[in-house]
Scaffold this motif. Structure first.
Motif, PDB file in Angstrom:
ATOM      1  N   ASP A  14      -0.456  -6.901 -26.079  1.00 55.90           N
ATOM      2  CA  ASP A  14      -1.772  -7.397 -25.663  1.00 55.90           C
ATOM      3  C   ASP A  14      -2.142  -8.700 -26.366  1.00 55.90           C
ATOM      4  OD1 ASP A  14      -2.980  -5.130 -23.813  1.00 55.90           O
ATOM      5  OD2 ASP A  14      -1.786  -4.178 -25.397  1.00 55.90           O
ATOM      6  N   HIS A  16      -2.762 -11.639 -24.796  1.00 57.28           N
ATOM      7  CA  HIS A  16      -3.903 -12.230 -24.069  1.00 57.28           C
ATOM      8  C   HIS A  16      -4.170 -13.670 -24.491  1.00 57.28           C
ATOM      9  CE1 HIS A  16      -5.091  -8.598 -21.921  1.00 57.28           C
ATOM     10  NE2 HIS A  16      -4.873  -7.918 -23.031  1.00 57.28           N
ATOM     11  N   ASP A  53       0.724  -7.693 -21.342  1.00 59.86           N
ATOM     12  CA  ASP A  53      -0.506  -8.482 -21.402  1.00 59.86           C
ATOM     13  C   ASP A  53      -0.284  -9.714 -22.277  1.00 59.86           C
ATOM     14  OD1 ASP A  53      -1.791  -6.923 -19.589  1.00 59.86           O
ATOM     15  OD2 ASP A  53      -3.334  -6.168 -20.940  1.00 59.86           O
ATOM     16  N   HIS A  88      -2.351  -7.628 -16.935  1.00 57.44           N
ATOM     17  CA  HIS A  88      -2.908  -8.984 -16.880  1.00 57.44           C
ATOM     18  C   HIS A  88      -1.826 -10.055 -16.723  1.00 57.44           C
ATOM     19  CE1 HIS A  88      -7.086  -7.917 -17.536  1.00 57.44           C
ATOM     20  NE2 HIS A  88      -6.693  -7.049 -18.453  1.00 57.44           N
ATOM     21  N   HIS A 170       3.718  -0.862 -20.892  1.00 61.46           N
ATOM     22  CA  HIS A 170       2.363  -1.359 -21.181  1.00 61.46           C
ATOM     23  C   HIS A 170       1.361  -0.207 -21.101  1.00 61.46           C
ATOM     24  CE1 HIS A 170      -0.871  -4.130 -21.748  1.00 61.46           C
ATOM     25  NE2 HIS A 170      -1.469  -3.655 -20.685  1.00 61.46           N
ATOM     26  N   HIS A 199      -1.836  -1.669 -24.040  1.00 61.04           N
ATOM     27  CA  HIS A 199      -2.913  -1.493 -23.064  1.00 61.04           C
ATOM     28  C   HIS A 199      -4.225  -0.995 -23.663  1.00 61.04           C
ATOM     29  CE1 HIS A 199      -4.534  -1.154 -19.049  1.00 61.04           C
ATOM     30  NE2 HIS A 199      -4.633   0.149 -19.088  1.00 61.04           N
ATOM     31  N   HIS A 201      -5.213  -1.224 -26.906  1.00 61.28           N
ATOM     32  CA  HIS A 201      -5.695  -2.062 -28.015  1.00 61.28           C
ATOM     33  C   HIS A 201      -6.137  -1.206 -29.204  1.00 61.28           C
ATOM     34  CE1 HIS A 201      -6.680  -5.842 -25.386  1.00 61.28           C
ATOM     35  NE2 HIS A 201      -5.792  -5.078 -24.775  1.00 61.28           N
TER      36      HIS A 201
HETATM   37 FE   LIG Z   1      -4.640  -5.799 -22.876  1.00 57.78          FE
END
Ligand SMILES: [Fe+2]
Length: 286
Positions: A14, A16, A53, A88, A170, A199, A201
């Protein structure tokens, strides 16, 4: 200097990291900090595995344009890097900056991998359900899936496994397929040692029932995010002849951004303190 430790891995998830939304630009230095810490490890880990992600929100090409140079430092240090998709992400945008993922040895059109962790293997699944033709500002479905071709390959891998293996993806709790749930299928092999996922977090060691009838329960571990929200950090994973130990390295906690509140809620620091030194042990049954 000694080379990388074959049994040592770092799990990140993650990320991002994006190139467009300036309000969320804080995720970039957070990823850079994680990479700096990985490169400062001695011995170096043999590999870094990313559980999806990578993109910020929509899987834009501009996202991967920002994160590729940061992640390239891992490769340039002689550490293997393995990436898979989250909800994402978008495969076509990702491939513009990671063309080496274009030909998958196991499942055409997916980024499925089998990675040695030293004393065990990791099956890294590609559970992205969103399709490449979705609109640019469409985040796609949050839940994940294992498409039929990948599922058939996965079941074959499980039936032929000859040494301990973990499964990585994920999504886990948000992962839906037709028929028996994925963990029940993995647990058909006595070599299955646990399921690792992103996923959520959140550092979350847990257990999942794989089969009541066969009295099978399996360890699962949710990984922190490198920087967007929730538990912020990464996991150091070491295999040995008897099993594997996951160790959490956590630097922060916030929701939904580091500056979302004028006064930081007291829980944030409490969570970080509570999580210091946390670990989870996996053991091999076979
Ligand atoms: Fe995420």
């Amino acid at each position: 200097m000694d080379g990388p430790d074959e049994n040592l891995s770092v799990f990140i998830s993650d990320l991002h990291v994006g190139g467009v939304n300036k309000k969320l630009a804080y995720t970039r230095p957070r990823l850079e900090k994680v990479v700096n810490e990985i490169l400062a490890m001695r011995p170096l880990p043999k590999r870094v595995i990313c559980f999806g992600d990578i993109g910020l929100s929509y899987g834009l090409a501009a996202d991967y344009a920002v994160s590729r140079p940061i992640l390239q430092r891992i490769i340039d240090a002689g550490i293997d890097l393995h990436l898979t998709m989250g909800n994402h992400d978008r495969r076509s945008s990702f491939l513009k900056y990671w063309p080496e993922y274009g030909q998958n040895a196991f499942v055409p059109g997916r980024f499925t991998q089998v990675v040695s962790l030293g004393f065990a293997d990791l099956v890294l699944l590609d559970t992205l359900k969103g399709t490449d033709d979705r609109a640019e500002n469409d985040m796609g479905p949050v839940e994940g899936t294992i498409d039929p071709a990948q599922l058939a390959w996965f079941e074959k891998f499980i039936s032929e496994a000859k040494r301990p293996f973990f499964v990585g993806s994920h999504q886990f709790r948000d992962l839906y397929i037709e028929g028996a749930k994925p963990i029940a299928r993995a647990a058909k092999s006595a070599f299955f040692a646990g399921w690792l996922y992103g996923h959520d977090h959140s550092w979350c060691p847990d257990i999942a029932v794989a089969s009541w009838g066969k009295h099978l329960i399996c360890p699962t571990l949710a990984l922190p995010s490198t920087g967007l929200w929730g538990d912020i950090g990464y996991v150091v994973f070491r295999t040995d002849a008897d099993g594997a130990t996951a160790e959490l390295v956590q630097s922060d906690f916030y929701f939904q951004t580091p500056t979302a509140h004028a006064v930081r809620p007291r829980f944030w620091a409490s969570r970080v303190q509570e999580n210091q030194g946390k670990s989870m042990r996996f053991v091999f049954e076979k």
